[in-house]
Design an enzyme around this catalytic site. Sequence first.
Site, PDB file in Angstrom:
ATOM      1  N   LYS A  59       0.848  -1.205   0.000  1.00 55.24           N
ATOM      2  CA  LYS A  59       0.000   0.000   0.000  1.00 55.24           C
ATOM      3  C   LYS A  59       0.877   1.247   0.000  1.00 55.24           C
ATOM      4  O   LYS A  59       1.942   1.271   0.634  1.00 55.24           O
ATOM      5  CB  LYS A  59      -0.911  -0.039   1.237  1.00 55.24           C
ATOM      6  CG  LYS A  59      -1.985   1.034   1.277  1.00 55.24           C
ATOM      7  CD  LYS A  59      -2.891   0.823   2.494  1.00 55.24           C
ATOM      8  CE  LYS A  59      -3.999   1.857   2.593  1.00 55.24           C
ATOM      9  NZ  LYS A  59      -4.886   1.612   3.756  1.00 55.24           N
ATOM     10  N   SER A 134      -9.682   1.515   2.815  1.00 56.97           N
ATOM     11  CA  SER A 134      -8.843   2.303   1.930  1.00 56.97           C
ATOM     12  C   SER A 134      -7.769   1.492   1.223  1.00 56.97           C
ATOM     13  O   SER A 134      -7.152   1.993   0.276  1.00 56.97           O
ATOM     14  CB  SER A 134      -8.175   3.420   2.731  1.00 56.97           C
ATOM     15  OG  SER A 134      -7.322   2.872   3.723  1.00 56.97           O
ATOM     16  N   SER A 158      -9.842  -0.839   7.028  1.00 56.76           N
ATOM     17  CA  SER A 158      -9.310  -0.662   5.677  1.00 56.76           C
ATOM     18  C   SER A 158      -8.632  -1.868   5.047  1.00 56.76           C
ATOM     19  O   SER A 158      -8.293  -1.819   3.872  1.00 56.76           O
ATOM     20  CB  SER A 158      -8.326   0.507   5.658  1.00 56.76           C
ATOM     21  OG  SER A 158      -9.041   1.702   5.558  1.00 56.76           O
TER      22      SER A 158
HETATM   23  N1  GLN Z   1     -13.033   3.886   6.387  1.00 53.73           N
HETATM   24  C1  GLN Z   1     -12.386   4.316   7.587  1.00 53.73           C
HETATM   25  C2  GLN Z   1     -11.962   5.755   7.457  1.00 53.73           C
HETATM   26  O1  GLN Z   1     -12.250   6.320   6.478  1.00 53.73           O
HETATM   27  C3  GLN Z   1     -11.240   3.420   7.909  1.00 53.73           C
HETATM   28  C4  GLN Z   1     -10.003   3.746   7.192  1.00 53.73           C
HETATM   29  C5  GLN Z   1      -8.850   2.883   7.582  1.00 53.73           C
HETATM   30  O2  GLN Z   1      -9.006   1.832   8.217  1.00 53.73           O
HETATM   31  N2  GLN Z   1      -7.666   3.328   7.220  1.00 53.73           N
HETATM   32  O3  GLN Z   1     -11.374   6.316   8.313  1.00 53.73           O
END
Ligand code: GLN
Length: 471
Positions: A59, A134, A158
């Site tokens: 990532k 994400s 994410s």
């Molecule tokens: N969807 C969550 C957010 O927008 C989690 C993101 C993540 O785990 N990095 O913060």
Amino acid sequence: MTASLVRAALDRAAAVGAGREGLNIFVAMNPDAEADAESAAASRTGDPQPLEGVPVAVKDNIATLETPTTCGSRILAGYVSPFEATVVERLRAAGAVVLGKTNMDEFAMGSSTEHSAYGPTRNPRDPSRVPGGSSGGSAAAVAAGIVRIALGSETGGSVRQPASFCGVVGVKPTYGRVSRYGLVAFASSVDQVGVLSQSVEDAALAMGVIAGRDPRDATSGGQEVPDYRAAVRRGATGATPLAGVVVGRPREYFPDGLDGGVRERCEIALNMLAKLGATIRDVSLPHTAYAIPVYYIIVPAEASSNLARFEGVRYGARVQAETVTAMYDATRSRGFGAEVTRRILLGTYVLSAGYYDAYYRRAQDVQALITADFHRVFADGIDLLFTPTAPTTAFKLGSISDPYEMYLNDVFTATANLSGVPAISVPIGNSGGLPVGGQIIAPHFGESSMFAAAAALEGALRAAARSGPAS
Ligand code: GLN
């Protein structure tokens, strides 16, 4: 031999259209990947390494030396880290080769990989849909068959939510299990590096390589790293490998409005766990409903502070202006996208004088109650919990424009982040032709029993899919 694994991955990436015009999975490829594979093989003296020549995707918020680390943001365009993340170093030491950096929601804020400066990633299972986020690029790289293993990061779901949307395995380890050195900080009290993979065994293998104390990350724990692959083998042995295991089914994770297909696949998976020997018990985690409100106070607060360092001086892009403050303003206004800006504003607000106690402090109190829910059920004879990973299957690109609706994707995952417990998402079949993920949550540092149960479930579901009608 080993260089050919990298070549095969690159060929596969080309064949599935992983590029910008297609699935848009990678934001940068490692130009040295093939050479790395050859030199690693040539310099080896002893037995083959566990990941010898295996290409992995990383990532774009995890630091690598050969490619930029941009967090999917314009503000870090072209930024190359002077050091490498510990997790990447450890994968390389085990023989793995970094294939490239994957697309993500900017600074890991999002659930769809639509909020990226590089444009959205598409779901390999249905390119009209999002891969989740994400870590959407990493999930898509695994789902498209380009890599067996990819690194993602978790702050609220994410890794697990995109794993669920793309039909792959996703693990969020216990807070402190894996070093974050070289992971760009989002919300430091919850951030963890996670793994996406094609099988539970690969997740266990990769987790065994990256886990453990790192002197460069004071939050990494010194607990010994168990043999996670042995746990996977235990889970795959005999007809009832889960005999004696008590699995809780928390009612708050099966609300009335839950998507019918998701519910049905989860009930089938629970029946399967029972057939594998587990005892299923209804339980309650009463503070679950507060997870999203609490998350969206604590996480933006920490993000607003962590992201203050991106001001055009030390990292990435700069927009020139007459004065220093004007330069900061111009750089940040141009460099950050709308969602990141929203989080910084939210976080700055909840931390501001007069509001700190009303919001941040209270949110921390409720966070403690969410954690206490887990402690109570695990102290009460429950070994593991089983829940849906996400409330729906993958949605269409562009179909969610309301930020709050997007946040609700994490209702079943954010609880584990807020309380630090480990959790895994395993593919449990399809609904309407789209993958559904089932989540197994374990007590702190209980990854072994989590991997054993996940492997048992995965094996039983694969056997059923081979013998039964297509789901
Ligand atoms: N969807 C969550 C957010 O927008 C989690 C993101 C993540 O785990 N990095 O913060």
